[in-house]
Design a protein around this motif. Structure first.
Motif, PDB file in Angstrom:
ATOM      1  N   ARG A 453      26.917  28.309  20.107  1.00  0.00           N
ATOM      2  CA  ARG A 453      27.063  26.909  19.673  1.00  0.00           C
ATOM      3  C   ARG A 453      27.069  25.924  20.839  1.00  0.00           C
ATOM      4  O   ARG A 453      27.298  24.727  20.634  1.00  0.00           O
ATOM      5  CB  ARG A 453      28.360  26.745  18.873  1.00  0.00           C
ATOM      6  CG  ARG A 453      28.380  27.517  17.561  1.00  0.00           C
ATOM      7  CD  ARG A 453      29.588  27.105  16.713  1.00  0.00           C
ATOM      8  NE  ARG A 453      30.849  27.381  17.381  1.00  0.00           N
ATOM      9  CZ  ARG A 453      31.537  28.511  17.246  1.00  0.00           C
ATOM     10  NH1 ARG A 453      31.050  29.501  16.489  1.00  0.00           N
ATOM     11  NH2 ARG A 453      32.686  28.681  17.874  1.00  0.00           N
ATOM     12  N   SER A 454      26.822  26.408  22.065  1.00  0.00           N
ATOM     13  CA  SER A 454      26.852  25.532  23.230  1.00  0.00           C
ATOM     14  C   SER A 454      25.635  25.812  24.106  1.00  0.00           C
ATOM     15  O   SER A 454      24.896  26.767  23.887  1.00  0.00           O
ATOM     16  CB  SER A 454      28.135  25.756  24.041  1.00  0.00           C
ATOM     17  OG  SER A 454      28.183  27.103  24.527  1.00  0.00           O
ATOM     18  N   SER A 468      29.736  22.095  20.665  1.00  0.00           N
ATOM     19  CA  SER A 468      29.939  21.551  19.324  1.00  0.00           C
ATOM     20  C   SER A 468      31.235  20.748  19.310  1.00  0.00           C
ATOM     21  O   SER A 468      32.216  21.124  19.981  1.00  0.00           O
ATOM     22  CB  SER A 468      30.027  22.706  18.323  1.00  0.00           C
ATOM     23  OG  SER A 468      30.511  22.260  17.075  1.00  0.00           O
ATOM     24  N   PRO A 469      31.259  19.618  18.585  1.00  0.00           N
ATOM     25  CA  PRO A 469      32.500  18.824  18.510  1.00  0.00           C
ATOM     26  C   PRO A 469      33.712  19.657  18.105  1.00  0.00           C
ATOM     27  O   PRO A 469      34.827  19.408  18.560  1.00  0.00           O
ATOM     28  CB  PRO A 469      32.170  17.761  17.463  1.00  0.00           C
ATOM     29  CG  PRO A 469      30.687  17.605  17.550  1.00  0.00           C
ATOM     30  CD  PRO A 469      30.154  18.977  17.837  1.00  0.00           C
ATOM     31  N   THR A 470      33.469  20.656  17.267  1.00  0.00           N
ATOM     32  CA  THR A 470      34.590  21.496  16.823  1.00  0.00           C
ATOM     33  C   THR A 470      35.066  22.454  17.915  1.00  0.00           C
ATOM     34  O   THR A 470      36.114  23.086  17.772  1.00  0.00           O
ATOM     35  CB  THR A 470      34.186  22.322  15.585  1.00  0.00           C
ATOM     36  OG1 THR A 470      33.034  23.114  15.916  1.00  0.00           O
ATOM     37  CG2 THR A 470      33.839  21.402  14.413  1.00  0.00           C
ATOM     38  N   ASP A 471      34.278  22.557  18.991  1.00  0.00           N
ATOM     39  CA  ASP A 471      34.631  23.480  20.072  1.00  0.00           C
ATOM     40  C   ASP A 471      35.186  22.767  21.305  1.00  0.00           C
ATOM     41  O   ASP A 471      35.407  23.412  22.338  1.00  0.00           O
ATOM     42  CB  ASP A 471      33.401  24.303  20.499  1.00  0.00           C
ATOM     43  CG  ASP A 471      33.041  25.371  19.488  1.00  0.00           C
ATOM     44  OD1 ASP A 471      33.921  25.765  18.704  1.00  0.00           O
ATOM     45  OD2 ASP A 471      31.872  25.810  19.486  1.00  0.00           O
ATOM     46  N   ALA A 473      38.005  21.847  22.003  1.00  0.00           N
ATOM     47  CA  ALA A 473      39.300  22.404  22.419  1.00  0.00           C
ATOM     48  C   ALA A 473      39.122  23.584  23.379  1.00  0.00           C
ATOM     49  O   ALA A 473      40.050  23.927  24.124  1.00  0.00           O
ATOM     50  CB  ALA A 473      40.096  22.847  21.190  1.00  0.00           C
ATOM     51  N   GLY A 498      30.018  16.508  23.533  1.00  0.00           N
ATOM     52  CA  GLY A 498      30.352  17.208  22.290  1.00  0.00           C
ATOM     53  C   GLY A 498      30.329  16.264  21.117  1.00  0.00           C
ATOM     54  O   GLY A 498      30.105  15.064  21.240  1.00  0.00           O
TER      55      GLY A 498
END
Length: 498
Positions: A453-454, A468-471, A473, A498
């Protein structure tokens, strides 16, 4: 192909098929058991007995009674070991000494009583197997293979991944003393006449001679010792014709005790070293070759390789072996391939061979995770330098070692002896691979999802990590530091999106 099936392996005890080869040579008898990927199975067991079947054969035409006794005991043990190891396929082959001896059938009958179905290889079959053995371990080999056994010498032209012309001569290392005893120049005349009659005189002009056989590997051990070579790996070690001639003069002036003290040089091999070196010196002269390359693979590996499907043969043995190693000792089987794909956009200028070494490093990226944290970097170097790899030279091992050292926390300095084996520019590139691998492993935790995803991008100014925006963190302080370290090494600014 002659095979012997023992009792069917139990799934709970043998997860993968085991293939065994008993090689009845003129100097030694050996059992090797293989298990693992078809293209390059790992050696599970390897034992030899120096029976000396070819000793005295040139004078008497027969194998001595004492050699037959030693050989019979060795075959009995090897048959028993193969049964206990639940070998699924056992192939037994015999070469020049048994083929040429007037009493060779005695040993064949002994083997038959042990339920060993022996293939008596012809000189041409022996040569073909040796050629395939070199191609198995050095796929792009282009030159002459010289396989020196106790009873015969095979020469094989290899190029384009194929075996071409081949010939066998009764010039095994155990026969050379008798030839040299005929007087000064006798060996040179014998070799020159043999090559000329076979149409092989000057056939190696401008080509390397690939060395197969224990006697010539022993010669390489001596050269390593004399030159204080820092990597004790025989495969693809190179020696010039001049260096071999110098060693021949050295051997003639030292005693056997001095030779036996050299690490890795057995007493049995050191006894024949002078004859092996004399033959090689003369052979290089009349073939026209001026350099040699040692192959750790020979007849046995060639028998395996020759039986493979063409598609399997075409696989890269280094990548097959490192992928298998990563699968066995890493945390997640798919991680190495994903990691290489993830860092590849930063190294688009890598030539194919460099990209291949980078992939091998990524496949081994997790081999140090079980080690004590204080020694993970050293573990990476050890695996790269001393692993049982083929299709890789000393420079390639050094680059993989540097990448693993850096990725496993060793830093950007170059540990010994890598600086002797590869250029500063190449090692600097490997440091960059290692920093990128270190970033990918920390950001993803070694898992597939975050890598998938990156992505990384390099525009010449900024080294951008897209996640990814969800990643977001996942981009911790530690990840940020590794991102910055890689960007600095590449002369870029670090950016996260992101």
């Amino acid at each position: 192909m002659a095979t012997l099936l023992f009792r069917k392996p139990k799934p709970e005890t043998v997860a993968e098929p085991r293939t065994g080869i008993i090689d009845i040579g003129s100097n030694s008898i050996r059992l090797v058991v293989y298990q693992g990927p078809e293209r390059l199975p790992a050696i599970l067991f390897n034992e030899k007995v120096m029976a000396g079947l070819g000793r005295g054969l040139a004078e008497t035409g027969a194998i001595t009674a004492s050699a037959l006794d030693v050989a019979s005991d060795a075959l009995a043990r090897f048959a028993a070991v193969a049964r206990e190891m639940e070998v699924t396929r056992l192939r037994t082959v015999a070469t020049a000494a048994v083929r040429d001896a007037s009493n060779g059938k005695v040993l064949l009958n002994t083997a038959r009583d042990l339920a060993l179905d022996v293939e008596l290889l012809s000189g041409e079959q022996e040569a073909t197997a040796a050629g395939y053995g070199v191609l198995s371990a050095i796929p792009h080999a282009d030159g002459i293979v010289g396989d020196l056994g106790g009873g015969s010498l095979e020469l094989i032209r290899v190029r384009g991944g194929k075996v071409h012309e081949r010939v066998s001569f009764p010039l095994g290392v155990l026969r050379i003393a008798a030839v040299r005893a005929k007087g000064q120049g006798a060996l040179q005349r014998t070799v020159a006449k043999s090559l000329q009659e076979a149409g092989w005189l000057r056939k190696g002009e401008g080509l390397p001679l690939y060395l197969v056989g224990g006697s010539w590997r022993a010669l390489a051990r001596l050269d390593m010792h004399l030159g204080q070579y820092p990597l004790p790996v025989i495969h693809q070690y190179a020696m010039s014709a001049d260096a071999i001639a110098r060693m021949g003069r050295t051997i003639s002036h030292v005693n056997k005790a001095w030779l036996r003290a050299i690490p890795g040089l057995s007493a049995a091999r050191s006894a024949n070293l002078g004859d092996a070196t004399a033959l090689l010196t003369v052979l290089l002269k009349h073939l026209g070759s001026d350099t040699t390359i040692v192959s750790a693979f020979g007849l046995r590996e060639g028998l395996l390789y020759g039986a493979l499907d063409p598609a399997v043969r075409a696989q890269d043995p280094l990548i097959v072996a490192t992928r298998d190693e990563g699968r066995r000792h890493g945390r997640f089987a798919e991680h190495g391939d994903l990691l290489d794909g993830w860092i590849a956009p930063l190294f688009t200028r890598d030539e194919p061979e460099m990209a291949r070494l980078r992939l091998a490093a990524c496949l081994l990226a997790d081999v140090g995770w079980r080690a004590n944290p204080e020694f993970r970097a050293e573990r990476g170097v050890e695996v790269a330098l001393h692993g049982n790899w083929v299709a890789i030279d000393a420079r390639g091992r050094a680059l993989v070692a540097q990448a693993l050292y850096t990725s496993l926390g060793g830093g950007i300095e170059t540990p010994e002896p890598l600086g002797v084996l590869a250029s500063p520019a190449d090692l600097k590139r490997a440091v960059h691979w290692g920093l990128a691998m270190r970033l990918g492993q920390r950001m993803s935790g070694g898992l597939a999802g975050p890598l998938q995803r990156s992505s990384l991008a390099d525009d010449g100014i900024t080294l951008t990590l897209h996640v990814s925006p969800t990643d977001l963190a996942l981009y911790s302080e530690t990840v940020e530091r590794r991102h910055a370290s890689l960007a600095t090494a590449l002369g870029r600014k670090a950016l996260i999106t992101g």
